[in-house]
Structures are given as structure tokens and as C-alpha cells.
Design a protein around this motif. Structure first.
Motif, PDB file in Angstrom:
ATOM      1  N   HIS A  34       0.853  -1.189   0.000  1.00 59.47           N
ATOM      2  CA  HIS A  34       0.000   0.000   0.000  1.00 59.47           C
ATOM      3  C   HIS A  34       0.887   1.236   0.000  1.00 59.47           C
ATOM      4  N   GLY A  35       0.251   2.370  -0.187  1.00 60.52           N
ATOM      5  CA  GLY A  35       0.920   3.660  -0.016  1.00 60.52           C
ATOM      6  C   GLY A  35       0.347   4.346   1.199  1.00 60.52           C
ATOM      7  N   PHE A  36       1.115   5.229   1.802  1.00 60.22           N
ATOM      8  CA  PHE A  36       0.650   6.023   2.944  1.00 60.22           C
ATOM      9  C   PHE A  36       1.089   7.449   2.684  1.00 60.22           C
ATOM     10  N   GLU A  37       0.154   8.237   2.188  1.00 60.90           N
ATOM     11  CA  GLU A  37       0.448   9.634   1.884  1.00 60.90           C
ATOM     12  C   GLU A  37      -0.514  10.523   2.645  1.00 60.90           C
ATOM     13  N   ILE A  38       0.046  11.486   3.365  1.00 54.07           N
ATOM     14  CA  ILE A  38      -0.767  12.510   4.018  1.00 54.07           C
ATOM     15  C   ILE A  38      -0.731  13.707   3.082  1.00 54.07           C
ATOM     16  N   VAL A  93       4.043   1.142   2.011  1.00 57.11           N
ATOM     17  CA  VAL A  93       3.782   0.254   3.152  1.00 57.11           C
ATOM     18  C   VAL A  93       3.891  -1.176   2.642  1.00 57.11           C
ATOM     19  N   ILE A  94       4.871  -1.898   3.165  1.00 54.78           N
ATOM     20  CA  ILE A  94       5.217  -3.216   2.631  1.00 54.78           C
ATOM     21  C   ILE A  94       4.884  -4.294   3.656  1.00 54.78           C
ATOM     22  N   GLU A 147      -0.524   3.398  -3.908  1.00 57.27           N
ATOM     23  CA  GLU A 147      -0.028   2.204  -4.589  1.00 57.27           C
ATOM     24  C   GLU A 147      -1.241   1.341  -4.914  1.00 57.27           C
ATOM     25  N   TYR A 148      -1.370   0.940  -6.167  1.00 56.59           N
ATOM     26  CA  TYR A 148      -2.543   0.142  -6.528  1.00 56.59           C
ATOM     27  C   TYR A 148      -2.546  -1.149  -5.700  1.00 56.59           C
ATOM     28  N   SER A 184      -9.001  -4.029  -6.352  1.00 55.32           N
ATOM     29  CA  SER A 184     -10.166  -3.432  -7.013  1.00 55.32           C
ATOM     30  C   SER A 184     -10.787  -2.286  -6.211  1.00 55.32           C
ATOM     31  N   GLY A 185     -10.595  -2.250  -4.911  1.00 54.07           N
ATOM     32  CA  GLY A 185     -11.148  -1.168  -4.097  1.00 54.07           C
ATOM     33  C   GLY A 185     -10.130  -0.110  -3.744  1.00 54.07           C
ATOM     34  N   HIS A 186      -9.025  -0.088  -4.459  1.00 60.88           N
ATOM     35  CA  HIS A 186      -7.943   0.856  -4.171  1.00 60.88           C
ATOM     36  C   HIS A 186      -8.436   2.302  -4.118  1.00 60.88           C
ATOM     37  N   HIS A 187      -9.310   2.657  -5.030  1.00 61.02           N
ATOM     38  CA  HIS A 187      -9.765   4.051  -5.115  1.00 61.02           C
ATOM     39  C   HIS A 187     -10.576   4.475  -3.889  1.00 61.02           C
ATOM     40  N   THR A 188     -11.009   3.519  -3.060  1.00 60.55           N
ATOM     41  CA  THR A 188     -11.780   3.863  -1.859  1.00 60.55           C
ATOM     42  C   THR A 188     -10.908   3.907  -0.604  1.00 60.55           C
ATOM     43  N   MET A 189      -9.643   3.568  -0.740  1.00 54.88           N
ATOM     44  CA  MET A 189      -8.764   3.488   0.433  1.00 54.88           C
ATOM     45  C   MET A 189      -8.275   4.885   0.796  1.00 54.88           C
TER      46      MET A 189
END
Length: 171
Positions: free
Chosen positions: A108-112, A121-122, A145-146, A149-154
Motif C-alpha cells: 500500500h501507499g501512505f500519503e498525508i 507500506v510493505i 499504490e494500486y 479493485s477497491g484501491h480508489h476507496t482506500m
């Protein structure tokens, strides 16, 4: 060998650009205040991440560790940040904030948004990043980070409140 005057000027200008590029890259890599993301947070088994002290239900969230220092433990999983998505993360202004983060499933990615907090995030790695928020405000947290399928809601939320409004007894 005879080199034309304009060709000599062109070679000199090209040499100045090359030296400038090398100097800029060197300053960017070694300059003051520029640091790579720390990888000294350790490792963890993604299968047992919720059994660890830091990322268990009790360990996640904001914890006061010093007079003006807070740690925030964030677990990322498809498709939410825990805490952050269902409940916002709340921290005081002008305090040292250290984020510890890991993933239980995929990268994942963690961007503020609007800050320089932006990292990967690994699974199996506990990342560590320290920052300071000078101004109160509401910041979005996004995964960049893609991750499926629900990436756009994270997404999540970080509230930075003035010290006078921050209730340290709740953390």
C-alpha cells in the motif's frame, strides 16, 4: 586539430551543465534536512500482524511517549487504514509525531496529502517516519499504490488540532 570558436563555446557550456547536474544531484542526496525513510522499524510476519503489540487492536492509534512526542501505529489492509479510515487520527500541533506502519496483505501507499509524508507500506516491514505539523487542519490520507479493485476507496483522515484542544488523556 582546429576546433571552431563556437564549438569551443558550446563544449564549455555543455561542461558547465554537466558539472551543475552532478552538483545538484550530490546536494540532493547529501544536503541538510534531506533524509531517506528509515527502515529500522523492523520486520513482522504479515500473517500475525494483529497479534503484535504495536499493531493489535490496543496498540494501533496514537500513544504519548514523551513530553511532546507521540507515536502513531497504523495498520494498512485492503482497503482501509486502521486507524484513519473509520476513525480519524488526531494529533496535536507542534509535536514530534512518529508514524509506524505496516501492511497485513499487499503493498500500500501512505500519503498525508499536502505534507511530505509519503511512503510505501510493505507487508513484513515496519516502516517508521517522523514529522511535525506546525498548523492545525484536516489532512487526507490516501493509498497511492494500486492495491486491488477497491484501491480508489482506500482513504483516511488526520486531524491536527491545537495543543490546547488536544486531550492527551484519551491516547
Amino acid at each position: 586539430m582546429d576546433i571552431h570558436k563556437y564549438e569551443k563555446i558550446w563544449l564549455a557550456v555543455a561542461l558547465v551543465f554537466i558539472v551543475g547536474l552532478v552538483a545538484t544531484v550530490t546536494y540532493g542526496a547529501l544536503g541538510p534536512g534531506i533524509k531517506m525513510v528509515s527502515d529500522n522499524g523492523g520486520t513482522i510476519s504479515p500473517a500475525n500482524v494483529t497479534q503484535s503489540e504495536r499493531f493489535s487492536a490496543q496498540g494501533r492509534g496514537v500513544h504519548k511517549v514523551g513530553p511532546n512526542h507521540y507515536e502513531v501505529n497504523v495498520l494498512a489492509r485492503q482497503f482501509l487504514f486502521m486507524p484513519g479510515t473509520t476513525q480519524p487520527i488526531t494529533v496535536p500541533t507542534d509535536s514530534k509525531i512518529t508514524f509506524y506502519y505496516t501492511s497485513a496483505d499487499v503493498i500500500h501507499g501512505f500519503e498525508i496529502v499536502g505534507t511530505n509524508v509519503n511512503t510505501m507500506v510493505i507487508p513484513g516491514q515496519v516502516g517508521k517516519m517522523t514529522t511535525r505539523f506546525e498548523e492545525p487542519g484536516e489532512y487526507g490520507i490516501i493509498c497511492n499504490e494500486y492495491c486491488g479493485s477497491g484501491h480508489h476507496t482506500m482513504e483516511g483522515k488526520l486531524n491536527v488540532v491545537p495543543k490546547s484542544e488536544f486531550n492527551a488523556s484519551e491516547v
